[in-house]
Write a protein that holds these residues in place. Sequence first.
Motif, PDB file in Angstrom:
ATOM      1  N   ASP A 160      99.420   4.009 -34.660  1.00  0.00           N
ATOM      2  CA  ASP A 160      99.823   5.308 -34.092  1.00  0.00           C
ATOM      3  C   ASP A 160     100.518   6.165 -35.148  1.00  0.00           C
ATOM      4  O   ASP A 160     101.137   5.652 -36.095  1.00  0.00           O
ATOM      5  CB  ASP A 160     100.772   5.092 -32.900  1.00  0.00           C
ATOM      6  CG  ASP A 160     100.024   4.641 -31.657  1.00  0.00           C
ATOM      7  OD1 ASP A 160      98.784   4.744 -31.646  1.00  0.00           O
ATOM      8  OD2 ASP A 160     100.680   4.148 -30.719  1.00  0.00           O
ATOM      9  N   SER A 161     100.393   7.445 -34.958  1.00  0.00           N
ATOM     10  CA  SER A 161     101.056   8.387 -35.858  1.00  0.00           C
ATOM     11  C   SER A 161     102.541   8.473 -35.505  1.00  0.00           C
ATOM     12  O   SER A 161     102.972   8.064 -34.420  1.00  0.00           O
ATOM     13  CB  SER A 161     100.408   9.771 -35.744  1.00  0.00           C
ATOM     14  OG  SER A 161     100.535  10.261 -34.423  1.00  0.00           O
ATOM     15  N   SER A 162     103.302   9.017 -36.450  1.00  0.00           N
ATOM     16  CA  SER A 162     104.748   9.110 -36.239  1.00  0.00           C
ATOM     17  C   SER A 162     105.085  10.040 -35.077  1.00  0.00           C
ATOM     18  O   SER A 162     106.037   9.790 -34.322  1.00  0.00           O
ATOM     19  CB  SER A 162     105.436   9.606 -37.512  1.00  0.00           C
ATOM     20  OG  SER A 162     104.907  10.873 -37.906  1.00  0.00           O
ATOM     21  N   SER A 163     104.307  11.116 -34.898  1.00  0.00           N
ATOM     22  CA  SER A 163     104.574  12.058 -33.804  1.00  0.00           C
ATOM     23  C   SER A 163     104.364  11.404 -32.438  1.00  0.00           C
ATOM     24  O   SER A 163     105.151  11.617 -31.510  1.00  0.00           O
ATOM     25  CB  SER A 163     103.669  13.285 -33.938  1.00  0.00           C
ATOM     26  OG  SER A 163     102.309  12.897 -33.919  1.00  0.00           O
ATOM     27  N   LYS A 164     103.319  10.577 -32.346  1.00  0.00           N
ATOM     28  CA  LYS A 164     103.050   9.892 -31.069  1.00  0.00           C
ATOM     29  C   LYS A 164     104.123   8.863 -30.766  1.00  0.00           C
ATOM     30  O   LYS A 164     104.544   8.705 -29.612  1.00  0.00           O
ATOM     31  CB  LYS A 164     101.670   9.233 -31.125  1.00  0.00           C
ATOM     32  CG  LYS A 164     101.218   8.658 -29.803  1.00  0.00           C
ATOM     33  CD  LYS A 164      99.793   8.158 -29.890  1.00  0.00           C
ATOM     34  CE  LYS A 164      99.327   7.633 -28.538  1.00  0.00           C
ATOM     35  NZ  LYS A 164      97.924   7.152 -28.585  1.00  0.00           N
ATOM     36  N   GLU A 166     107.251   8.983 -31.866  1.00  0.00           N
ATOM     37  CA  GLU A 166     108.481   9.703 -31.547  1.00  0.00           C
ATOM     38  C   GLU A 166     108.443  10.230 -30.116  1.00  0.00           C
ATOM     39  O   GLU A 166     109.483  10.312 -29.451  1.00  0.00           O
ATOM     40  CB  GLU A 166     108.674  10.849 -32.526  1.00  0.00           C
ATOM     41  CG  GLU A 166     109.047  10.381 -33.931  1.00  0.00           C
ATOM     42  CD  GLU A 166     109.110  11.520 -34.928  1.00  0.00           C
ATOM     43  OE1 GLU A 166     108.856  12.686 -34.498  1.00  0.00           O
ATOM     44  OE2 GLU A 166     109.388  11.277 -36.113  1.00  0.00           O
ATOM     45  N   ALA A 167     107.242  10.565 -29.641  1.00  0.00           N
ATOM     46  CA  ALA A 167     107.119  11.030 -28.251  1.00  0.00           C
ATOM     47  C   ALA A 167     107.464   9.930 -27.264  1.00  0.00           C
ATOM     48  O   ALA A 167     107.881  10.216 -26.127  1.00  0.00           O
ATOM     49  CB  ALA A 167     105.705  11.544 -27.998  1.00  0.00           C
ATOM     50  N   THR A 171     110.826   4.953 -33.526  1.00  0.00           N
ATOM     51  CA  THR A 171     110.488   5.329 -34.900  1.00  0.00           C
ATOM     52  C   THR A 171     109.271   4.539 -35.359  1.00  0.00           C
ATOM     53  O   THR A 171     109.014   3.409 -34.879  1.00  0.00           O
ATOM     54  CB  THR A 171     111.663   5.042 -35.846  1.00  0.00           C
ATOM     55  OG1 THR A 171     111.933   3.625 -35.852  1.00  0.00           O
ATOM     56  CG2 THR A 171     112.907   5.804 -35.413  1.00  0.00           C
TER      57      THR A 171
END
Length: 422
Positions: A160-164, A166-167, A171
């Motif tokens: 997963d990406s960091s934005s996903k 963080e959602a 972290t």
Amino acid sequence: MDTIASLFSFITTPVSWVIVQFHKVYGELFGPDTGWAWGLSIVSLVILIRICLIPLFVKQIKATRAMQTLQPEMKKIQERYKNDRQRQSEEMMKLYKETGTNPLSSCLPILAQSPFFFALYHVLNSIASNDTIGVINTRLLDSAQKAHIFGAPLAAKFTDSSSKVEALGATLTDVRVITAIMIVLMSASQFFTQRQLMTKNVDTTVKTPFMQQQKMLMYIFPIMFAVFGINFPVGVLVYWLTTNVWTMGQQMYVIHNNPTPGSKAQAAYLERLYKRVTHHGKTRGRGERAIVKAIVAKGRDRNEFERKFINGLNKAGLAAQADGTVVKSEPTATAQAADGEATASATAAAGKRQQPKRQTKAQRQGGAKAAGEPETKTSLTKSDQPQDSQSAGGKKPAAGTRSKAQSGQRKGPQRPKSPSKK
């Protein structure tokens, strides 16, 4: 993967319902929004499924052992019909039918568990996508998204990406560290389970291609788990790690209490069983009686470890019965057995061919005389002596003169010489 999981959507609702029921119980103990409540719900789901699959696991063990037994016959068929694939398949099916063996039985637990695995994967994916599924409504969906296991959300993946991430309230570093540790543990447990099977619970007296295939799977499966594990959500990794640990423990129990005949595990088990039986003087429990009963029924077909076990009981004054029980031997029977062994050893010693000692010519002739050979043939009477022996010199020969054989003459009765002409 979503396409494959959707094929098992018929079981998604039951799986989500079971998770919610366990979540209610653990939510009262740890809080409804905690990772312990949701994580233990997934672990409990695994345990429930594996308990239901125990009968299939027993069939898998029997099928695997039957396949190991049939490997020599299968190899003969392959060599005999190596140029005729159709006839080879027909003979294989005939062999399976005669022995009542089904090769697919060894895959039954995995096949039966697959729908639950894909259903759980689909549930966790829906949670990560903020979609309700099955009996998981909006309130439960919010609670599941807040749940973290050691800082990693249940629906987060390694890729997963960091934005996903963080959602989901975490972290990227925490997610990747936790998922990497779980993937390593999952692969290691799979490797140890397969290695335990190959090193302890395989009949070492039979060398077949099946053993080579199992050795290959010992390395292939952990690699597959490591490759595909990076695409699994944390909740699925919890599920798969739990089922691997369950399989490992279940197999350890089977190897310890019901090992494969001819394996190292059987040698260790029979040694433990011998100590228990000789200490208590009887078999305890249905499992021990079943093992002893199977060994007695084999008769002459017992392997080395089984023969050693039966002989050890006999030396300890115990006798294994056909029903699996062990009774004390009668002293008379023991004594007769000992006498029989002594007699057998004496007979074997007497039956050995002894090299006779070489006798001299005189000894052989003396033996022939002692055997009752007629005296008229072996000695000369007075009337048989030649007349010139008395007239020559007018003297009788000395008594010991005739008994001594002259050099170069044949011993025994001599043919009289004709009178010499002067």
